[in-house]
Design an enzyme around this catalytic site. Structure first.
Site, PDB file in Angstrom:
ATOM      1  N   ARG A  72      63.846 -11.635  37.761  1.00 12.93           N
ATOM      2  CA  ARG A  72      64.676 -10.443  37.856  1.00 12.93           C
ATOM      3  C   ARG A  72      64.456  -9.575  36.610  1.00 12.93           C
ATOM      4  NH1 ARG A  72      69.192 -11.480  36.833  1.00 12.93           N
ATOM      5  NH2 ARG A  72      69.277 -13.737  36.698  1.00 12.93           N
ATOM      6  N   TYR A 210      59.675  -9.736  44.110  1.00 12.93           N
ATOM      7  CA  TYR A 210      60.121 -11.095  43.787  1.00 12.93           C
ATOM      8  C   TYR A 210      61.638 -11.282  43.847  1.00 12.93           C
ATOM      9  CZ  TYR A 210      59.573 -15.736  41.750  1.00 12.93           C
ATOM     10  OH  TYR A 210      59.547 -17.099  41.561  1.00 12.93           O
ATOM     11  N   LYS A 219      71.381 -10.920  45.196  1.00 11.07           N
ATOM     12  CA  LYS A 219      72.078 -10.454  43.991  1.00 11.07           C
ATOM     13  C   LYS A 219      72.578  -9.015  44.151  1.00 11.07           C
ATOM     14  CE  LYS A 219      71.045 -14.280  41.966  1.00 11.07           C
ATOM     15  NZ  LYS A 219      72.088 -15.283  41.719  1.00 11.07           N
ATOM     16  N   HIS A 239      79.329 -15.356  41.487  1.00  9.18           N
ATOM     17  CA  HIS A 239      78.076 -16.104  41.288  1.00  9.18           C
ATOM     18  C   HIS A 239      78.448 -17.587  41.168  1.00  9.18           C
ATOM     19  CE1 HIS A 239      74.195 -16.592  38.635  1.00  9.18           C
ATOM     20  NE2 HIS A 239      73.953 -16.816  39.906  1.00  9.18           N
ATOM     21  N   SER A 261      72.372 -18.268  35.664  1.00  7.53           N
ATOM     22  CA  SER A 261      71.155 -18.603  36.402  1.00  7.53           C
ATOM     23  C   SER A 261      70.409 -19.760  35.739  1.00  7.53           C
ATOM     24  CB  SER A 261      70.234 -17.390  36.430  1.00  7.53           C
ATOM     25  OG  SER A 261      70.926 -16.281  36.928  1.00  7.53           O
ATOM     26  N   CYS A 263      71.103 -22.926  35.449  1.00  9.57           N
ATOM     27  CA  CYS A 263      71.898 -23.871  34.654  1.00  9.57           C
ATOM     28  C   CYS A 263      72.336 -25.060  35.500  1.00  9.57           C
ATOM     29  CB  CYS A 263      73.128 -23.188  34.067  1.00  9.57           C
ATOM     30  SG  CYS A 263      72.753 -22.154  32.662  1.00  9.57           S
ATOM     31  N   ASP A 286      74.863 -20.775  45.225  1.00 10.93           N
ATOM     32  CA  ASP A 286      74.652 -19.614  44.350  1.00 10.93           C
ATOM     33  C   ASP A 286      75.759 -18.562  44.409  1.00 10.93           C
ATOM     34  OD1 ASP A 286      73.020 -18.314  42.410  1.00 10.93           O
ATOM     35  OD2 ASP A 286      72.261 -16.945  43.942  1.00 10.93           O
ATOM     36  N   ARG A 378      59.900 -20.873  42.425  1.00 10.41           N
ATOM     37  CA  ARG A 378      61.029 -21.124  43.343  1.00 10.41           C
ATOM     38  C   ARG A 378      60.598 -21.748  44.656  1.00 10.41           C
ATOM     39  NH1 ARG A 378      66.246 -18.972  41.629  1.00 10.41           N
ATOM     40  NH2 ARG A 378      65.810 -17.866  39.707  1.00 10.41           N
TER      41      ARG A 378
HETATM   42  C1  OXD Z   1      69.566 -16.244  39.745  1.00  8.18           C
HETATM   43  C2  OXD Z   1      69.183 -16.755  41.062  1.00  8.18           C
HETATM   44  O1  OXD Z   1      68.718 -15.681  39.036  1.00  8.18           O
HETATM   45  O2  OXD Z   1      70.036 -17.369  41.707  1.00  8.18           O
HETATM   46  O3  OXD Z   1      70.739 -16.391  39.377  1.00  8.18           O
HETATM   47  O4  OXD Z   1      68.041 -16.536  41.497  1.00  8.18           O
HETATM   48 MN    MN Z   2      71.993 -17.239  40.825  1.00 17.34          MN
END
Ligand code: OXD
Ligand code: MN
Length: 597
Positions: A72, A210, A219, A239, A261, A263, A286, A378
Site C-alpha cells: 500500500r 496491488y 481498505k 480494522h 497490518s 501483526c 481483517d 500474499r
Molecule cells: C493490511 C492488509 O495492509 O490487511 O492491513 O493488507
Molecule cells: Mn489489514
C-alpha cells in the site's frame, strides 16, 4: 457506449467513465466460476499468472508484481473532503475539485487497448442490514479474479444495487496499450493516486495493481469510506479480526481485535488452541463492521469472503489452518516458485528448497542475499476453505461481540495483557496503540509509530472525530451490554532481544483469561494502566519461560510508561483542540496513577 442495466444511475456512471477511460471493450462481471477460469487463462496467456502444479495445488496461480508495486502507498493515499479539517492531520488531503481535475486528466484514455470490467459487489452477506454494495470498474483481470475471492460479486449482487446507494470504485493500472503494444507481465504506473471522496462515496485509484491499492472493496471501501458512513450512521467500521472462543462447557463468546497490518491478525483469527477443551473459530481476519442489534449489543459481520494474508512466516506450525485454506483455488503474489511448480516463502518449511525462482524472477538458492519471497507477499484464498470457519460467519445478523482487543507490535513497555476500567478508558487504550512498522506499507521498517485503533492508514475522516465517535458509541447502550476492552502485546522482548511470549497457539491462554473475566470467573489486580491478570489466573508456569521473563511479561516500568505518556501527549497535540476532553482526562489520570507507583 451504451452500457445498460436496470439501474439508470449505474448506467450513466459507467457510460461516462467509458467515454473518459476509452477502453476497447466492456464486460459486466457475472461472478461465475467460468468467468474466473476464463480470466485466469487469459492471465496465463499474457504471462501475469503461472498455473501451479495441478497435483500439488489445484486451480491455483502464481504471480509476480512489478518490483515497484508491492505494498500500500500511504503517501499517495488521499481523503478529499470540502473542508481539510474533515480529513484531519493524519490523512493526505486535497481539494476535491482540484483532485478531480488531476484525476480526470490521468484517467483520460488510460484504458486504451484494454477491457473495462464492471464488478458489482457486496461487502457483507447479501441482504444483511449491516452490508453495503459497491461497483468497481477496473482494467485489471488480476483484480477481477482477486475480487471474486475476496467479495461477494456478480449477477446475484446486481439485484441489491439500488439507485445511487452504492459506492463507486474506479480503478486503473494506468498503462494504456497503443495499437500493437505487448502488455507487460504486470502493468502499473510510476504515478499513483489512491483517492477517496467520502462525501460522495467514491474512490478513484490510479497506477497500482496491488492489494489494498487496487482491490477497492477492502481498505478503500470497507475501511476508509465505511468509517465515514459509520460515523454518520452510528456504527463501527474497523480494522479488526473477528473470532469465536468456546470453553470446555461449550459456551461461546465472540471477540473482535484491532492490530496494525502484518501483526498476526490472521494467525490469531485461526489460532489452534494449546489448551484442551478450549477452541477458536474464525469469522474474519481483517475487517469488522459492527452495528447495534435490537437487544442493545454490538453485532459484527466480516464484510469479506477471503483472506489476503501475508505469506512469509506462515507454516504448518505457525498457522496450520491458513496452510489448509490455501491448498487449492488460491492466488499467490510475490512469493517464490519451486521447481515442482508449487510456492514457497521464508518460514514455510524448516528445510529451504535447493532451488527456486524468487519473487524478482531470479534464480534463488539457499544462502543467496536476495529474499525468496517479498516480505509483503500474499496469498489470496476463499474463506470458506478455512477448516475452522465459525458456522455463523455468514449470518446476515452478525455475531454478538463480547470482547474488543487492541494490540500492537511492541518490544518494550506494554504488558502481555491488561483490561480497561470501562468503555472510556478502553477508547483511550485504542487511541494510544503504537506499533513497530511492518512491510505492509511503504516506509521505514521497525520504526515505532502511533497507529490508533490500528486505523491510522484507514480512517476516512478526522481521527479526532473518530475518537469522539467511539466515545459516543459507548453512550448508545447500557454499559453492561458493551464489549469489554483489553490491550494485548505478543511481541515484548527481554534484555537479550528474545521474545518473552511464545505466541501463536499459546495466545489461547490470554483469550481464556479474557473469556473468564467476562463471566467474572478470573481474578485481576488493579494497576495504574488497567486490570492485570492476578498471578496464576493466567497460567504460564508450565511454559518454557524463566521466572524472570515471566515477571517481565507483566512488568510496568514507571519510566517507560512516563515516556509513553509524553509520546501520547505529543501525538494528541497534532489534533489541536479537537482531541476529546475525555481522552485528555484519561491521560491525566494515567499520569497521576503512575506518579504514585
Ligand atoms: C493490511 C492488509 O495492509 O490487511 O492491513 O493488507
Ligand atoms: Mn489489514
Amino acid at each position: 457506449m451504451n452500457f445498460s442495466t436496470n439501474n439508470a444511475h449505474l448506467n450513466q456512471w459507467v457510460n461516462q467513465l467509458f467515454d473518459l477511460c476509452k477502453p476497447d471493450s466492456i464486460h459486466l462481471c457475472d461472478g461465475s466460476d467460468d468467468e474466473y477460469n476464463i480470466l485466469a487463462s487469459l492471465l496465463v496467456k499474457t504471462g501475469t499468472f503461472i498455473k501451479l502444479n495441478e497435483d500439488k495445488r489445484p486451480n491455483s496461480y502464481y504471480c509476480q508484481s512489478d518490483p515497484t508495486d508491492v505494498a500500500r502507498v500511504e503517501d499517495r493515499t488521499f481523503i478529499c473532503t470540502d473542508n481539510p479539517e474533515d480529513a484531519g492531520p493524519t490523512n493526505n488531503w486535497m481539494n476535491p475539485d482540484e483532485m478531480k481535475t488531476k484525476l480526470t486528466s490521468l484517467f483520460n484514455g488510460c484504458m486504451k487497448g484494454r477491457t473495462m470490467y464492471v464488478i458489482p459487489f457486496s461487502m457483507g452477506p447479501l441482504g444483511s442490514k449491516i452490508s453495503y454494495t459497491g461497483v468497481q470498474i477496473t482494467d485489471s483481470p488480476y483484480v477481477v479474479c482477486s475480487m471474486k475471492i475476496m467479495t461477494r460479486m456478480g449477477k446475484e449482487v446486481m439485484k441489491f444495487i439500488e439507485g445511487s446507494k452504492f459506492v463507486k470504485c474506479l480503478h486503473s493500472v494506468g498503462k494504456p496499450l497503443n495499437h500493437g503494444d505487448k502488455d507487460a507481465k504486470w502493468s502499473c504506473n510510476e504515478e499513483k493516486y489512491i483517492v477517496h471522496f467520502p462525501e460522495e462515496k467514491s474512490i478513484w485509484s490510479f497506477g497500482s495493481g496491488y492489494g489494498g491499492n487496487a482491490l477497492l472493496g477492502k481498505k478503500c471501501f470497507a475501511l476508509r469510506i465505511a468509517s465515514y458512513l459509520a460515523k454518520k450512521e452510528g456504527w463501527l467500521a474497523e480494522h479488526m479480526l473477528i473470532l469465536a472462543v468456546t470453553n470446555p462447557k461449550g459456551e461461546k463468546k465472540y471477540f473482535a481485535g484491532a492490530f496494525p497490518s502484518a501483526c498476526g491478525k490472521t494467525n490469531l483469527a485461526m489460532l489452534t488452541s494449546t489448551i484442551p477443551g478450549w477452541n477458536v473459530e474464525t469469522v474474519g481476519d481483517d475487517i469488522a463492521w459492527m452495528k447495534f442489534g435490537d437487544d442493545g449489543r454490538l453485532y459484527a459481520v466480516n464484510p469479506e469472503t477471503g483472506f489476503f494474508g501475508v505469506a512469509p512466516g506462515t507454516s504448518i506450525d505457525t498457522n496450520p489452518n491458513a496452510m489448509l485454506s490455501m491448498r487449492q483455488n488460491s492466488i499467490f503474489t510475490n512469493v517464490a516458485l519451486t521447481q515442482g511448480g508449487d510456492v514457497w516463502w521464508e518460514g514455510m518449511t524448516k528445510q529451504e528448497p535447493d532451488e527456486l525462482i524468487n519473487w524478482l524472477n531470479h534464480k534463488w538458492m539457499p544462502g543467496v542475499k536476495e529474499r525468496a519471497a517479498h516480505p509483503n507477499s500474499r496469498y489470496t484464498v476463499p474463506a470458506k476453505q478455512c477448516p475452522v470457519m465459525d458456522p455463523e460467519w455468514e449470518n446476515p445478523a452478525g455475531v454478538p461481540i463480547s470482547v474488543i482487543l487492541f494490540g500492537g507490535r511492541r518490544e518494550k513497555t506494554i504488558p502481555l495483557v491488561y483490561e480497561a476500567f470501562n468503555w472510556q478508558h478502553g477508547t483511550f487504550l485504542g487511541s494510544i496503540i503504537a506499533s513497530e512498522k511492518t512491510a505492509a506499507a511503504d516506509g521505514e521498517l521497525g520504526k515505532l509509530r502511533h497507529d490508533p485503533f490500528a486505523m491510522l492508514p484507514f480512517c476516512g475522516y478526522n481521527m479526532a472525530d473518530y475518537f469522539n465517535h467511539w466515545l459516543s458509541i459507548g453512550k448508545l447502550t447500557d454499559a453492561k451490554k458493551l464489549p469489554k476492552i483489553f490491550s494485548v502485546n505478543w511481541f515484548r522482548k527481554n534484555s537479550e532481544g528474545k521474545y518473552l511470549w511464545p505466541g501463536f497457539g499459546d495466545n489461547i491462554r490470554v483469550l481464556k483469561w479474557i473469556f473468564e473475566r467476562i463471566d467474572d470467573d478470573a481474578a485481576a489486580v488493579e494497576s495504574p494502566i488497567g486490570y492485570l491478570p492476578y498471578p496464576k489466573a493466567l497460567k504460564v508456569d508450565d511454559l518454557d519461560i524463566s521466572p524472570q521473563d515471566r515477571d517481565e511479561l507483566f512488568y510496568i516500568d514507571k519510566n517507560e510508561w512516563l515516556n509513553e505518556t509524553i509520546s501520547i501527549e505529543r501525538f494528541y497535540s497534532t489534533f489541536g483542540n479537537k482531541i476529546p476532553n475525555q481522552l485528555i482526562e484519561e491521560l491525566g489520570a494515567l499520569k497521576n496513577r503512575l506518579s504514585i507507583l
